[in-house]
Write an enzyme that holds these catalytic residues in place. Structure first.
Site, PDB file in Angstrom:
ATOM      1  N   CYS A 105      14.162 -27.304  -6.903  1.00 21.83           N
ATOM      2  CA  CYS A 105      13.354 -28.520  -6.983  1.00 21.83           C
ATOM      3  C   CYS A 105      12.205 -28.402  -7.980  1.00 21.83           C
ATOM      4  O   CYS A 105      11.715 -29.404  -8.486  1.00 21.83           O
ATOM      5  CB  CYS A 105      12.786 -28.866  -5.606  1.00 21.83           C
ATOM      6  SG  CYS A 105      14.043 -29.083  -4.344  1.00 21.83           S
ATOM      7  N   HIS A 358      14.122 -38.247  -5.372  1.00 16.86           N
ATOM      8  CA  HIS A 358      13.839 -36.858  -5.740  1.00 16.86           C
ATOM      9  C   HIS A 358      15.066 -36.247  -6.407  1.00 16.86           C
ATOM     10  O   HIS A 358      15.845 -35.547  -5.767  1.00 16.86           O
ATOM     11  CB  HIS A 358      13.446 -36.088  -4.471  1.00 16.86           C
ATOM     12  CG  HIS A 358      13.294 -34.616  -4.636  1.00 16.86           C
ATOM     13  ND1 HIS A 358      12.865 -34.007  -5.810  1.00 16.86           N
ATOM     14  CD2 HIS A 358      13.527 -33.591  -3.755  1.00 16.86           C
ATOM     15  CE1 HIS A 358      12.830 -32.702  -5.635  1.00 16.86           C
ATOM     16  NE2 HIS A 358      13.230 -32.420  -4.408  1.00 16.86           N
ATOM     17  N   CYS A 389       7.539 -28.053  -2.442  1.00 14.31           N
ATOM     18  CA  CYS A 389       8.332 -26.995  -1.813  1.00 14.31           C
ATOM     19  C   CYS A 389       9.587 -26.790  -2.650  1.00 14.31           C
ATOM     20  O   CYS A 389      10.019 -27.675  -3.393  1.00 14.31           O
ATOM     21  CB  CYS A 389       8.659 -27.332  -0.372  1.00 14.31           C
ATOM     22  SG  CYS A 389       9.645 -28.826  -0.138  1.00 14.31           S
ATOM     23  N   GLY A 391      13.611 -24.923  -2.654  1.00 17.70           N
ATOM     24  CA  GLY A 391      14.692 -24.353  -1.883  1.00 17.70           C
ATOM     25  C   GLY A 391      14.783 -22.835  -1.990  1.00 17.70           C
ATOM     26  O   GLY A 391      14.339 -22.235  -2.969  1.00 17.70           O
TER      27      GLY A 391
END
Length: 410
Positions: A105, A358, A389, A391
């Site tokens: 991300c 996203h 955050c 992954g």
């Protein structure tokens, strides 16, 4: 004959890195019915790079020193060193190199910090950084082969590989973050985003994209597809919890599966001034931190703590927060940790990913682009952060300074 020893190296002064401007495509819903179902991922990136160059004719193309483009699933039309191929397709000179980045991300965020390091060191004067994700063509994890020892050797819990389950795990760890709270936050995100669109705050950064539908022909994508204006807590409460029976994470209090691309120009501030490029923000610092993969959503907390410690600032010095809303629970975990209310107007004032989407590796530059434009409206704010955050158990935070700061408040 003995070799002549090299002279001691001369200390280098770190140069100031400026965020010039960021743009993005409208974000689409992933899947056969999404606006980009028949659009290539690399073409989305090309559109973004061309738009940056179009908006800044004062930037000679040959002055771009590198192009860093992130993608989480580097396969198909998101593969083949996409930073280089997109640069060629966008019309940059063949002398301009490019590369690809993957930090899930935080791909675009890492693209920015990577080229920023080069600018600060003096290896680059100007670079383009961004990200793309076509989750309709390339679902997260497509083509990967995780080593079975990751689970077999109990390095991580099996839930660590399913992002929605990690969000449920964050709920378990912080029982004060109830489903009612996450639904309320999600409804707020939708409302703030809708208000920002109406007020013209969301829109100037969007790049229209020509799209094709086999049945309807050609069209033009000019606005985000995922938002659901008018969403209420009552409608969210009725949604299914797909990751756990009687769970708390739903399609309404999490970001969806999306397609889209972002890009930004970064430059040494003196070079930007020399060329007449605007300075939207100044980079102060950045930090990445690892956490237990099973609760990857808490990653922004240690990343921010680490960054504040390095810069000597406190959370009270931050006047604006752009927090990626992968899941409402991870935003609330961050806010609760730092004692910030979930309705605080400094936090995602124009809504966030729960509303607009996203597309994984692209989202970091969306956060930066919005913060830069918010800085222009708030000269009383000196510092802002973009945080997310990541992954497999990480978090990333970037600290920015407002060049319009007038010294009146934070």
């Amino acid at each position: 004959m003995a070799a002549t020893p090299m002279a001691a190296s001369t200390p280098r002064a770190v140069r100031t890195v400026a965020f010039v401007e960021g743009v993005r495509t409208p974000f689409g819903k992933a899947g056969d019915k999404g606006i980009y179902a028949n659009t290539r991922a690399d073409d989305l990136v090309v559109k973004v790079i061309r738009e940056l160059l179009r908006r800044h004719p004062e930037l000679p193309k040959e002055r771009v020193d590198d192009v860093a483009i992130a993608a989480t699933t580097q396969i198909g039309d998101q593969g083949l060193t996409i930073g280089r191929t997109a640069a060629l397709l966008a019309g940059l000179p063949k002398s301009v190199p490019g590369f690809a980045i993957d930090r899930m991300c935080a791909g675009a965020m890492t693209a920015v910090t990577s080229v920023a390091g080069g600018i600060g060191f003096g290896a680059y004067d100007i670079a383009i950084a961004g990200g793309v994700e076509h989750m309709g063509r390339h679902p997260m994890g497509e083509g990967v082969d995780p080593n079975p020892r990751i689970v077999a050797d109990k390095l991580v819990d099996p839930t660590a590989l399913v992002m929605g389950q990690t969000a449920e795990n964050v709920h378990d760890r912080f029982p004060a973050i109830t489903k009612q709270r996450t639904d309320a936050y999600a409804a707020q995100s939708q409302e703030r985003f809708a208000d920002a669109v109406k007020a013209g705050k969301i829109g100037p950064e969007l790049v229209p994209v020509a799209i094709r539908n086999p049945e309807l022909g050609w069209g033009l994508a000019t606005e985000d597809e995922p938002p659901r204006p008018g969403t209420t807590v009552e409608t969210l409460a009725a949604l299914k919890t797909p990751f756990r029976p009687h769970g708390r994470v739903t399609a309404g209090n999490a970001a969806g599966l999306n397609d889209g691309a972002t890009g930004a120009i970064l430059a040494d501030e003196d070079t930007a001034r020399e060329l007449g490029l605007p300075v939207g923000m100044r980079l102060v610092g950045y930090s990445f931190a690892g956490v237990e993969p099973e609760v990857m959503g808490i990653g922004p907390v240690p990343a921010t703590e680490k960054l504040l410690a390095r810069t000597g600032l406190s959370i009270s010095d931050i006047g604006l927060f752009e927090i990626n809303e992968a899941f409402a629970v991870q935003v609330l975990a961050f806010l609760d940790h730092f004692g910030i209310g979930q309705e605080d107007p400094r936090v995602n004032p124009w809504g966030g990913a729960i509303a607009c989407g996203h597309p994984l590796a692209s989202s970091g530059v969306r956060l930066m682009t919005q913060l830069s434009r918010q800085f222009a409206e708030h000269p009383e704010v000196r510092y802002g952060i973009t945080t997310m955050c990541i992954g497999i158990g990480m978090g990333g935070t970037v600290l920015w300074e407002n060049p319009n700061y007038d010294g009146s408040d934070k």
